[in-house]
Motif scaffolding. Structure first.
Motif, mmCIF file in Angstrom:
data_model
loop_
_atom_site.group_PDB
_atom_site.id
_atom_site.type_symbol
_atom_site.label_atom_id
_atom_site.label_comp_id
_atom_site.label_asym_id
_atom_site.label_seq_id
_atom_site.Cartn_x
_atom_site.Cartn_y
_atom_site.Cartn_z
ATOM 1 N N ALA A 1 -8.403 0.559 -8.332
ATOM 2 C CA ALA A 1 -9.650 0.154 -7.700
ATOM 3 C C ALA A 1 -9.443 -1.264 -7.258
ATOM 4 C CB ALA A 1 -10.838 0.024 -8.825
ATOM 5 N N TRP A 2 -8.260 -2.041 -7.843
ATOM 6 C CA TRP A 2 -7.918 -3.357 -7.377
ATOM 7 C C TRP A 2 -7.374 -3.285 -6.235
ATOM 8 C CZ3 TRP A 2 -10.837 -7.414 -9.225
ATOM 9 C CH2 TRP A 2 -11.214 -7.469 -10.382
ATOM 10 N N ALA A 3 -6.698 -2.136 -5.650
ATOM 11 C CA ALA A 3 -5.814 -2.205 -4.364
ATOM 12 C C ALA A 3 -6.509 -2.996 -3.606
ATOM 13 C CB ALA A 3 -5.603 -0.718 -4.139
ATOM 14 N N PRO A 4 -7.499 -2.827 -2.808
ATOM 15 C CA PRO A 4 -7.873 -3.523 -1.972
ATOM 16 C C PRO A 4 -7.985 -5.268 -1.964
ATOM 17 C CG PRO A 4 -9.611 -1.959 -2.201
ATOM 18 C CD PRO A 4 -8.621 -1.771 -3.484
ATOM 19 N N VAL A 5 -8.402 -5.697 -3.256
ATOM 20 C CA VAL A 5 -8.245 -7.095 -3.449
ATOM 21 C C VAL A 5 -6.509 -7.397 -3.366
ATOM 22 C CG1 VAL A 5 -8.619 -8.808 -5.367
ATOM 23 C CG2 VAL A 5 -10.127 -6.819 -5.279
ATOM 24 N N ILE A 6 -5.732 -6.831 -4.059
ATOM 25 C CA ILE A 6 -4.321 -7.181 -4.015
ATOM 26 C C ILE A 6 -3.753 -6.935 -2.454
ATOM 27 C CG2 ILE A 6 -1.958 -6.225 -4.769
ATOM 28 C CD1 ILE A 6 -3.858 -7.302 -7.014
ATOM 29 N N SER A 7 -4.346 -6.035 -1.766
ATOM 30 C CA SER A 7 -3.824 -6.170 -0.422
ATOM 31 C C SER A 7 -4.311 -7.491 0.495
ATOM 32 C CB SER A 7 -4.445 -4.969 0.251
ATOM 33 O OG SER A 7 -4.217 -5.046 1.734
ATOM 34 N N PHE A 8 -5.752 -7.942 0.055
ATOM 35 C CA PHE A 8 -6.250 -8.952 0.633
ATOM 36 C C PHE A 8 -5.450 -10.239 0.377
ATOM 37 C CE2 PHE A 8 -8.946 -12.843 1.031
ATOM 38 C CZ PHE A 8 -9.796 -12.592 1.836
ATOM 39 N N LEU A 9 -5.023 -10.228 -1.092
ATOM 40 C CA LEU A 9 -4.181 -11.379 -1.456
ATOM 41 C C LEU A 9 -2.828 -11.560 -1.014
ATOM 42 C CD1 LEU A 9 -5.018 -11.377 -5.253
ATOM 43 C CD2 LEU A 9 -5.932 -13.132 -3.683
ATOM 44 N N LEU A 10 -2.046 -10.171 -0.797
ATOM 45 C CA LEU A 10 -0.735 -10.068 -0.271
ATOM 46 C C LEU A 10 -0.934 -10.676 1.449
ATOM 47 C CD1 LEU A 10 0.548 -6.716 -1.276
ATOM 48 C CD2 LEU A 10 1.160 -9.095 -2.069
ATOM 49 N N MET A 11 -2.073 -10.294 1.817
ATOM 50 C CA MET A 11 -2.003 -10.671 3.346
ATOM 51 C C MET A 11 -2.273 -12.354 3.481
ATOM 52 S SD MET A 11 -2.433 -10.026 6.577
ATOM 53 C CE MET A 11 -3.107 -8.189 6.913
ATOM 54 N N VAL A 12 -2.894 -12.975 2.604
ATOM 55 C CA VAL A 12 -3.060 -14.234 2.458
ATOM 56 C C VAL A 12 -1.378 -15.081 2.219
ATOM 57 C CG1 VAL A 12 -3.915 -16.360 1.125
ATOM 58 C CG2 VAL A 12 -5.399 -14.465 1.950
ATOM 59 N N LEU A 13 -0.882 -14.268 1.162
ATOM 60 C CA LEU A 13 0.659 -14.618 0.801
ATOM 61 C C LEU A 13 1.474 -14.795 1.881
ATOM 62 C CD1 LEU A 13 2.517 -15.613 -1.596
ATOM 63 C CD2 LEU A 13 2.645 -12.849 -1.872
ATOM 64 N N GLN A 14 1.515 -13.625 2.543
ATOM 65 C CA GLN A 14 2.435 -13.558 3.586
ATOM 66 C C GLN A 14 2.163 -14.683 4.983
ATOM 67 O OE1 GLN A 14 2.172 -12.480 7.048
ATOM 68 N NE2 GLN A 14 0.037 -12.316 6.805
ATOM 69 N N SER A 15 0.857 -14.886 4.923
ATOM 70 C CA SER A 15 0.466 -15.898 5.771
ATOM 71 C C SER A 15 1.125 -17.489 5.582
ATOM 72 C CB SER A 15 -0.748 -16.005 6.194
ATOM 73 O OG SER A 15 -1.233 -14.805 6.739
ATOM 74 N N SER B 1 -8.947 -10.146 6.077
ATOM 75 C CA SER B 1 -8.036 -10.963 5.177
ATOM 76 C C SER B 1 -6.950 -11.701 6.114
ATOM 77 C CB SER B 1 -7.201 -9.875 4.347
ATOM 78 O OG SER B 1 -6.332 -9.037 5.316
ATOM 79 N N ALA B 2 -7.027 -11.182 7.346
ATOM 80 C CA ALA B 2 -6.132 -11.948 8.322
ATOM 81 C C ALA B 2 -6.671 -13.148 8.792
ATOM 82 C CB ALA B 2 -5.719 -11.116 9.271
ATOM 83 N N MET B 3 -8.297 -13.180 8.832
ATOM 84 C CA MET B 3 -9.012 -14.159 9.327
ATOM 85 C C MET B 3 -9.138 -15.209 8.308
ATOM 86 S SD MET B 3 -10.324 -13.817 12.230
ATOM 87 C CE MET B 3 -11.749 -14.948 12.238
ATOM 88 N N ALA B 4 -9.093 -14.693 6.857
ATOM 89 C CA ALA B 4 -9.084 -15.730 5.800
ATOM 90 C C ALA B 4 -7.683 -16.478 5.701
ATOM 91 C CB ALA B 4 -9.342 -14.930 4.610
ATOM 92 N N ALA B 5 -6.569 -15.850 5.808
ATOM 93 C CA ALA B 5 -5.087 -16.221 5.953
ATOM 94 C C ALA B 5 -5.089 -17.233 6.854
ATOM 95 C CB ALA B 5 -4.241 -15.304 6.152
ATOM 96 N N ALA B 6 -5.510 -16.946 8.007
ATOM 97 C CA ALA B 6 -5.475 -17.979 9.238
ATOM 98 C C ALA B 6 -6.331 -19.064 8.917
ATOM 99 C CB ALA B 6 -6.164 -17.273 10.675
ATOM 100 N N ALA B 7 -7.417 -19.065 8.487
ATOM 101 C CA ALA B 7 -8.418 -20.371 7.992
ATOM 102 C C ALA B 7 -7.395 -21.096 6.976
ATOM 103 C CB ALA B 7 -9.621 -19.857 7.635
ATOM 104 N N LEU B 8 -7.068 -20.527 6.110
ATOM 105 C CA LEU B 8 -6.339 -21.167 5.043
ATOM 106 C C LEU B 8 -4.864 -21.910 5.677
ATOM 107 C CD1 LEU B 8 -5.719 -21.885 2.148
ATOM 108 C CD2 LEU B 8 -4.390 -19.876 2.009
ATOM 109 N N CYS B 9 -4.243 -21.351 6.450
ATOM 110 C CA CYS B 9 -3.236 -21.953 7.074
ATOM 111 C C CYS B 9 -3.629 -23.207 8.098
ATOM 112 C CB CYS B 9 -2.336 -20.951 7.958
ATOM 113 S SG CYS B 9 -1.401 -19.796 7.069
#
Length: 226
Positions: free
Chosen positions: A45-59, A89-97
């Motif tokens: 059930a945590w798959a969406p959360v892990i996917s979100f974190l991976l998008m941030v990680l790759q950014s 998740s891409a929006m969150a990653a962009a904001a972090l970068c």
């Protein structure tokens, strides 16, 4: 500095986190959709959360391929929810970068991306001005993460960057998510075909003006001879 030290400490002294990061980076680098799918499903059930974190990680750790994760989200979560997850998740990653770049400055950003890449980003922003972010998001061969880092080094305001990112990245997100949703096991072949067609289209667009100028000049030459 505190955040960097904390992250380094967690990496060194929390073995499960270190294993997770190594495996995630390896899978993203391989661009293997089936392997990434299995990796995400292993978290239940945590798959969406892990996917979100991976998008941030790759950014943050540019330049890992984000489209692989977007394709996988479409395959796992469907066209609608896969798009929502990938876009959010891409929006969150962009904001972090953007925030890291604005906060840390150029010298520290160069630890995440190469100085030569930032020079290219400078030239891109100089050419397109305030529309640079929107233009970059619409062009899939321009690094998403590099633009986010580069924007943070300009006087551009966050909300202008945020809105242009959201609008510009939406078409590619919908396209790759739907491709993942529809392609299933043949996703790699479908992606290669579509990428090839896209590359041919870009090549034709680049050569079009040159051919047109050549034909016009030839027509003028023929007219003068007659």
């Amino acid at each position: 500095a505190i955040g960097t030290s904390l992250g380094g400490g967690l990496y060194l002294f929390v073995p499960p986190l270190r294993v997770f990061l190594h495996q995630a980076v390896r899978l993203l680098g391989l661009a293997d959709v089936e392997a990434l799918k299995a990796f995400l499903l292993s978290f239940g059930a945590w798959a969406p959360v892990i996917s979100f974190l991976l998008m941030v990680l790759q950014s943050v750790i540019a330049p890992l391929p984000a489209f692989v994760l977007t394709l996988t989200n479409g395959l796992l979560f469907g066209a609608f929810w896969g798009s929502v997850l990938s876009w959010g998740s891409a929006m969150a990653a962009a904001a972090l970068c953007f925030g890291l770049s604005r906060l840390l400055g150029r010298r520290l950003v160069e630890k995440f991306v190469s100085p030569s890449a930032l020079v290219r980003a400078d030239a891109f922003f100089a050419r397109y001005g305030k529309h640079a972010v929107l233009v970059a998001r619409l062009l899939p061969w321009i690094s998403f993460d590099l633009v986010s880092y580069g924007a943070g080094l300009t006087p551009m305001g966050f909300w202008g960057f945020w809105s242009m990112t959201g609008i510009g990245q939406l078409p590619a997100t919908l396209f790759y998510t739907y491709l993942g949703y529809r392609a299933g096991r043949s996703i790699r072949a479908a992606f290669l075909v579509l990428t090839s067609l896209f590359a041919i289209g870009i090549l034709m667009a680049l050569l079009g003006p040159f051919v047109k100028r050549h034909l016009t000049a030839q027509g003028r030459g023929d007219g003068e001879e007659s």
